[in-house]
Structure formats: structure tokens, C-alpha cells
Design a protein around this motif. Structure first.
Motif, PDB file in Angstrom:
ATOM      1  N   HIS A  46       0.809  -1.222   0.000  1.00 48.79           N
ATOM      2  CA  HIS A  46       0.000   0.000   0.000  1.00 48.79           C
ATOM      3  C   HIS A  46       0.843   1.273   0.000  1.00 48.79           C
ATOM      4  O   HIS A  46       0.449   2.281  -0.603  1.00 48.79           O
ATOM      5  CB  HIS A  46      -0.919  -0.008   1.229  1.00 48.79           C
ATOM      6  CG  HIS A  46      -1.847   1.160   1.296  1.00 48.79           C
ATOM      7  ND1 HIS A  46      -2.871   1.351   0.394  1.00 48.79           N
ATOM      8  CD2 HIS A  46      -1.905   2.222   2.154  1.00 48.79           C
ATOM      9  CE1 HIS A  46      -3.536   2.451   0.692  1.00 48.79           C
ATOM     10  NE2 HIS A  46      -2.968   3.004   1.749  1.00 48.79           N
TER      11      HIS A  46
ATOM     12  N   ARG B 266       1.415   3.606  -3.012  1.00 50.33           N
ATOM     13  CA  ARG B 266       0.217   4.220  -3.575  1.00 50.33           C
ATOM     14  C   ARG B 266      -0.057   5.599  -2.985  1.00 50.33           C
ATOM     15  O   ARG B 266      -0.777   6.399  -3.587  1.00 50.33           O
ATOM     16  CB  ARG B 266      -1.011   3.334  -3.311  1.00 50.33           C
ATOM     17  CG  ARG B 266      -0.917   1.908  -3.833  1.00 50.33           C
ATOM     18  CD  ARG B 266      -2.081   1.077  -3.290  1.00 50.33           C
ATOM     19  NE  ARG B 266      -1.918  -0.349  -3.558  1.00 50.33           N
ATOM     20  CZ  ARG B 266      -2.507  -1.310  -2.860  1.00 50.33           C
ATOM     21  NH1 ARG B 266      -3.320  -0.990  -1.858  1.00 50.33           N
ATOM     22  NH2 ARG B 266      -2.313  -2.581  -3.157  1.00 50.33           N
ATOM     23  N   VAL B 267       0.488   5.880  -1.802  1.00 46.42           N
ATOM     24  CA  VAL B 267       0.084   7.085  -1.073  1.00 46.42           C
ATOM     25  C   VAL B 267       1.241   8.016  -0.745  1.00 46.42           C
ATOM     26  O   VAL B 267       1.023   9.101  -0.191  1.00 46.42           O
ATOM     27  CB  VAL B 267      -0.655   6.703   0.228  1.00 46.42           C
ATOM     28  CG1 VAL B 267      -1.984   6.046  -0.100  1.00 46.42           C
ATOM     29  CG2 VAL B 267       0.189   5.780   1.102  1.00 46.42           C
TER      30      VAL B 267
ATOM     31  N   ASP C 203       2.390   9.145   4.076  1.00 44.28           N
ATOM     32  CA  ASP C 203       0.949   9.009   3.816  1.00 44.28           C
ATOM     33  C   ASP C 203       0.249  10.166   4.506  1.00 44.28           C
ATOM     34  O   ASP C 203       0.043  10.135   5.722  1.00 44.28           O
ATOM     35  CB  ASP C 203       0.429   7.673   4.347  1.00 44.28           C
ATOM     36  CG  ASP C 203      -1.047   7.442   4.040  1.00 44.28           C
ATOM     37  OD1 ASP C 203      -1.729   8.393   3.639  1.00 44.28           O
ATOM     38  OD2 ASP C 203      -1.519   6.300   4.221  1.00 44.28           O
TER      39      ASP C 203
ATOM     40  N   PRO D 258      -7.614   5.994   6.503  1.00 44.67           N
ATOM     41  CA  PRO D 258      -7.915   4.761   5.766  1.00 44.67           C
ATOM     42  C   PRO D 258      -7.382   3.528   6.495  1.00 44.67           C
ATOM     43  O   PRO D 258      -6.355   3.575   7.177  1.00 44.67           O
ATOM     44  CB  PRO D 258      -7.208   4.961   4.423  1.00 44.67           C
ATOM     45  CG  PRO D 258      -7.033   6.443   4.297  1.00 44.67           C
ATOM     46  CD  PRO D 258      -6.825   6.939   5.697  1.00 44.67           C
TER      47      PRO D 258
ATOM     48  N   TYR E 202      -5.849  -0.383   6.999  1.00 43.60           N
ATOM     49  CA  TYR E 202      -4.877  -1.293   6.410  1.00 43.60           C
ATOM     50  C   TYR E 202      -5.436  -2.711   6.310  1.00 43.60           C
ATOM     51  O   TYR E 202      -5.287  -3.370   5.302  1.00 43.60           O
ATOM     52  CB  TYR E 202      -3.600  -1.346   7.257  1.00 43.60           C
ATOM     53  CG  TYR E 202      -2.615  -0.221   7.034  1.00 43.60           C
ATOM     54  CD1 TYR E 202      -2.441   0.376   5.798  1.00 43.60           C
ATOM     55  CD2 TYR E 202      -1.830   0.222   8.097  1.00 43.60           C
ATOM     56  CE1 TYR E 202      -1.519   1.393   5.613  1.00 43.60           C
ATOM     57  CE2 TYR E 202      -0.908   1.238   7.923  1.00 43.60           C
ATOM     58  CZ  TYR E 202      -0.753   1.824   6.690  1.00 43.60           C
ATOM     59  OH  TYR E 202       0.152   2.828   6.506  1.00 43.60           O
TER      60      TYR E 202
ATOM     61  N   GLY F  62      -6.760   1.159   2.338  1.00 40.76           N
ATOM     62  CA  GLY F  62      -7.439   2.257   1.683  1.00 40.76           C
ATOM     63  C   GLY F  62      -8.936   2.299   1.896  1.00 40.76           C
ATOM     64  O   GLY F  62      -9.595   3.265   1.490  1.00 40.76           O
ATOM     65  N   GLN F  63      -9.500   1.296   2.552  1.00 39.89           N
ATOM     66  CA  GLN F  63     -10.939   1.253   2.779  1.00 39.89           C
ATOM     67  C   GLN F  63     -11.312   1.990   4.068  1.00 39.89           C
ATOM     68  O   GLN F  63     -10.449   2.400   4.842  1.00 39.89           O
ATOM     69  CB  GLN F  63     -11.422  -0.198   2.782  1.00 39.89           C
ATOM     70  CG  GLN F  63     -11.194  -0.874   1.439  1.00 39.89           C
ATOM     71  CD  GLN F  63     -11.614  -2.325   1.399  1.00 39.89           C
ATOM     72  OE1 GLN F  63     -12.473  -2.769   2.139  1.00 39.89           O
ATOM     73  NE2 GLN F  63     -10.994  -3.094   0.492  1.00 39.89           N
ATOM     74  N   SER F  64     -12.615   2.169   4.300  1.00 43.07           N
ATOM     75  CA  SER F  64     -13.101   3.072   5.341  1.00 43.07           C
ATOM     76  C   SER F  64     -13.610   2.319   6.564  1.00 43.07           C
ATOM     77  O   SER F  64     -14.453   1.423   6.440  1.00 43.07           O
ATOM     78  CB  SER F  64     -14.230   3.943   4.779  1.00 43.07           C
ATOM     79  OG  SER F  64     -14.899   4.638   5.813  1.00 43.07           O
TER      80      SER F  64
END
Length: 457
Positions: free
Chosen positions: A163, A166-167, A236, A264, A266, A279-281
Motif C-alpha cells: 500500500h 500508492r500514497v 501518507d 484509511p 490497512y 485504503g478502505q473506510s
């Protein structure tokens, strides 16, 4: 980073968002129950050729953990691998590239803290001598590329390694190439937490400066004094930084919970395995609508896990974590808790520290934070002064707080002596990184291998 341990209890799902806020209130303790938890990380290297040992190689990280069990440490496993140890002195765990961490037990005073650190260092050095490995007290690997470093067999690290790119651009460096010292401290009430959080956040750049100890990257000066601190600025943005809302009048447990909900996710940890939810909530998780784990709602264990994946300069769990310092050797491991205990555990010192920083604008705080990695004590303060102009005063406030605590050892000494390494920095005007750079450019003649002798434990 946190190490999961298995539990046989089946946790109930969260039914009310108020539970998230009450979690922080559950950390409140009467002053007589306040404790000190100190964490430090160190690099492991093979003495023959200075390489970072892998988990499975002969004389590597697995063998190091196995060797420590002779001192009564109990193995913690994941996927059949020993990935941590537990014992009376807390937890020994692994960072992503094999950095070895001691997360110390909650202790009553700094004499106990420094003794705990000393016991641990003596143990790892005994085992390391037999294995041909030693330990380095710096904030960043001075010579290793990412590609030269091993990866430890911990499930959450695989998710994070995928991850991070990506950030941000430097998240992999944070995971693989840095070490820190942290201290965890208690609070009595929501108001007490707020004041400590604000003072800790405002003065975190001073801790970064005093402990700046990461001036090299891949064998050469990198232009920074705390490159580790700089790395966090491009890791991030959704989970790092100075948290301006902490200085707003409405700040408290609920506001921090709202911030954490916006961080977000992990992962979700179930049945000994990590489910990738990067990235999910967490807000979707509360509704049972998490794409990675649909139809399931979180437990309070999930909330505790999630809180451990936010990385601001000061972090709230059921205690406050001070997170700004580079790794260093024994005396500096003792000095960091001395600084923060002195400032935060005596009300007179806490009020004096707040008086010193409460007039700073958020812009000034952000400028200070962004300047410190390069400039350390020369970073600018409001009004044209520099951080070094208040460093001695802050240490005096901390010393007064420690004197007021009057926690004595067997020789009758109080805790203020643990500030001596920081007083030496203020006296000389040189942070640890500047001392190393002087030696690199002087008698080392540019040979970075000399740092292995200079900075080993």
C-alpha cells in the motif's frame, strides 16, 4: 509497530459509535497510577560484513529471538514463525526489515525504565556475540538500499508494503530503513489529555531536533540531520502530520475519534490472518459494508488495531505516544522519557510548557515541523528566534518537573540526571547527527563503515 497476540475470547461487534469515544476515556488514570512506557528500535547487523541479517539465515533474526528465550522471554508466533517475545520487561518485536524493538513494561519511574533498557541491551548483546551480530543506535540505516534489506514474516507488513507506494514516496523507507525511540504516557481526564497532547505536539519538533541522528543515506550525507523525520512528511498524508484540530477549542476524545475514522484502513485481523483492507473506510466497516469483509462489523479489538495504523507526531490510544525522536544509544533511550515525563507529569511544568508555546500560530508550528529535519536546533520560531533559543528553557522546565516528582534511586538521585545527554546537546549546540557528520568529514575520511563502531550499542 504493534504485534498481535491471539485471544480465545469472541469479541462482540461495536453497536454504538459512543463506544469508540469511551475507549479513550477508559484510559483515564488517577495520578498515582500514571506509568511510563518506553519503546526503542535498533538495527541488527552482522559484524563480519555489516549486512542486515534475514529472518531464516543461520545466525539471523529467528536465531536471535530463539536465543533471547534463555532469559525467560516467551515466543509469540504468527503463521508458525516466532515474530515477537513477551515477558516481564514488555515485548520484543520485529519491525519490517528486522529492526529489533523493545516495547517496555509500564513502569513507575525513570530509574526503572533505564534499568529495563539496560537489562534488554545486555541480553541482546550476549546473544548477539554468540551469533556474530550487533546492534546500531541510529535513526536510519546509514548505508543500506531498500533492496539490500530483508522482510520479516508478519502479515500486516505485506499489506503495508504493497500500500505504501500508492500514497507516498518514502513510506517504504519508513518501514525498512528507520528506527525511533518513543514514550507512552498516561492522562487523568479528557482535559488533562488535551493539554498534554497540545504541549507534546507543539514541542515534538524540539524532541526531533535534540535526537536528530539520521544524516546518512546509502553511505553519504543526505542533507538532513533527521532524515527519519523528513520521511514521515512523504509517507501518507492521511495518517501523519501535526493535526491542527488538536489546538481547536472543541478538541477532545470525540474529535480524535472522528479523525481516526477518516484514516484509511490497512487490514482486518481474523482467525490468525490479515485481510487486506488497505485504503478502505472504517466508517463502512461500522455499517457492515467493508468491501474486504462484507456483512461483518468491527469489534473494539478492530478499533484498537485501527488506531495503531495512524502515525501523527503524537498519537492517542488509551495513553499518549510521543513519536518524534530518532533512534539512539542507551543514554538517549533514557533521555527521551525524562524529557516528556518532566514536561507532562507535573502540573507546574505542564503549565509552564504550555505558556511557552500557546501563542504560536498553526502556520508557525507547521513551519517549525517542516524545518527541523534539515535545521534541527536552527529551525525558526515565531518572532525571528530559533529553536535553540528555547531548548535550554524547555529542559529547565522538564528538570523542575522531575525534581518535583522526587523519585529517588538507591543512591538518593532523582530523575533529572537522565536529561544530561540533552543538556550536552544544548551546551555544544550540536545534535548527534552533526557530531557524526563532523567525524565523517574528518577522521573517518568519508568511510561510512566507521559508523558501525561509533553508533553500536
Amino acid at each position: 509497530m504493534s504485534t498481535k497476540t491471539e485471544s480465545n475470547k469472541v469479541a462482540a461487534p461495536i453497536e454504538d459509535r459512543r463506544q469508540l469515544i469511551d475507549y479513550f476515556a477508559g484510559g483515564e488514570k488517577a495520578k498515582e497510577r500514571w506509568r511510563i512506557g518506553t519503546e526503542h528500535e535498533k538495527f541488527v547487523f552482522c559484524t563480519q560484513d555489516f549486512h542486515a541479517p534475514s529472518y531464516d539465515e543461520r545466525g539471523g533474526i529467528r536465531d536471535l529471538l530463539d536465543g533471547l528465550t534463555q532469559f525467560g522471554w516467551k515466543p509469540v508466533t504468527e503463521g508458525g514463525n516466532v515474530i515477537a517475545l513477551s515477558g516481564p520487561d514488555g515485548t520484543v518485536s520485529l519491525e519490517p526489515a528486522g529492526q529489533l524493538e523493545l516495547s517496555g513494561a509500564p513502569l513507575e519511574n525513570l530509574h526503572e525504565t533505564c534499568n529495563e533498557t539496560g537489562r534488554h541491551l545486555e541480553q541482546v548483546k550476549q546473544v548477539g556475540e554468540k551469533l556474530g551480530i550487533n546492534f546500531l543506535g541510529l535513526g536510519m540505516w546509514p548505508d543500506k538500499t531498500r533492496a539490500e534489506l530483508p522482510i520479516m514474516p508478519k502479515g500486516r507488513y505485506g499489506i503495508m508494503l504493497r500500500h505504501m507506494p500508492r500514497v507516498g514516496n518514502l513510506g517504504l523507507d519508513m518501514m525498512l530503513r528507520t528506527c525511533t525511540i518513543q514514550v507512552n504516557l498516561d492522562y487523568a481526564s479528557e482535559a488533562d489529555m488535551v493539554q498534554k497532547f497540545r504541549v507534546g505536539l507543539a514541542l515534538q519538533p524540539l524532541a526531533t531536533a535534540l535526537f536528530a541522528n539520521s544524516p546518512f543515506t546509502e553511505g553519504k550525507p543526505n542533507g538532513f540531520l533527521s532524515y527519519r523525520s523528513h520521511i514521515w512528511s512523504d509517507t501518507d498524508p492521511a495518517r501523519t502530520g501535526m493535526l491542527p484540530f488538536v489546538f481547536e477549542e472543541s478538541f477532545g476524545y470525540e474529535r480524535y475519534a472522528e479523525y481516526a475514522l477518516d484514516v484509511p484502513m490497512y487490514f482486518v485481523y481474523r482467525d490468525g490472518k490479515y485481510i487486506d483492507a488497505a485504503g478502505q473506510s472504517f466508517r463502512d466497516f461500522l455499517k457492515g459494508e467493508l468491501p474486504a469483509y462484507p456483512g461483518h462489523k468491527p469489534t473494539m479489538d478492530d478499533w484498537a488495531d485501527h488506531l495503531s495504523t495512524a502515525f501523527p507526531e503524537v498519537r492517542l490510544k488509551t495513553f499518549l505516544e510521543m513519536r518524534g525522536a530518532d533512534g539512539g544509544r542507551w543514554g538517549r533511550i533514557c533521555a527521551l522519557p525524562a524529557l516528556w515525563v518532566g514536561l507532562l507529569y507535573d502540573q507546574g511544568a505542564l503549565d509552564a510548557a504550555w505558556d511557552l508555546v500557546k501563542g504560536w500560530s498553526m502556520e508557525a508550528r507547521e513551519t517549525l515541523r517542516s524545518s527541523v529535519p534539515r535545521l534541527a536546533l536552527d529551525a525558526p520560531l515565531p518572532g525571528g528566534s530559533k529553536l535553540k533559543d528555547i531548548a535550554g528553557e524547555v529542559l529547565d522546565i522538564a528538570a523542575a518537573g522531575l525534581n518535583a516528582r522526587a523519585r529517588l534511586n538507591a543512591s538518593g538521585d532523582n530523575e533529572s540526571g537522565f536529561l544530561d545527554p540533552l543538556r550536552e546537546v544544548v551546551r555544544t549546540g550540536k545534535v548527534p547527527a552533526q557530531v557524526l557528520l563532523d567525524r565523517f568529514n574528518g577522521d573517518w575520511q568519508g568511510d561510512i563503515r566507521r559508523v558501525y563502531e561509533e553508533a553500536r550499542f
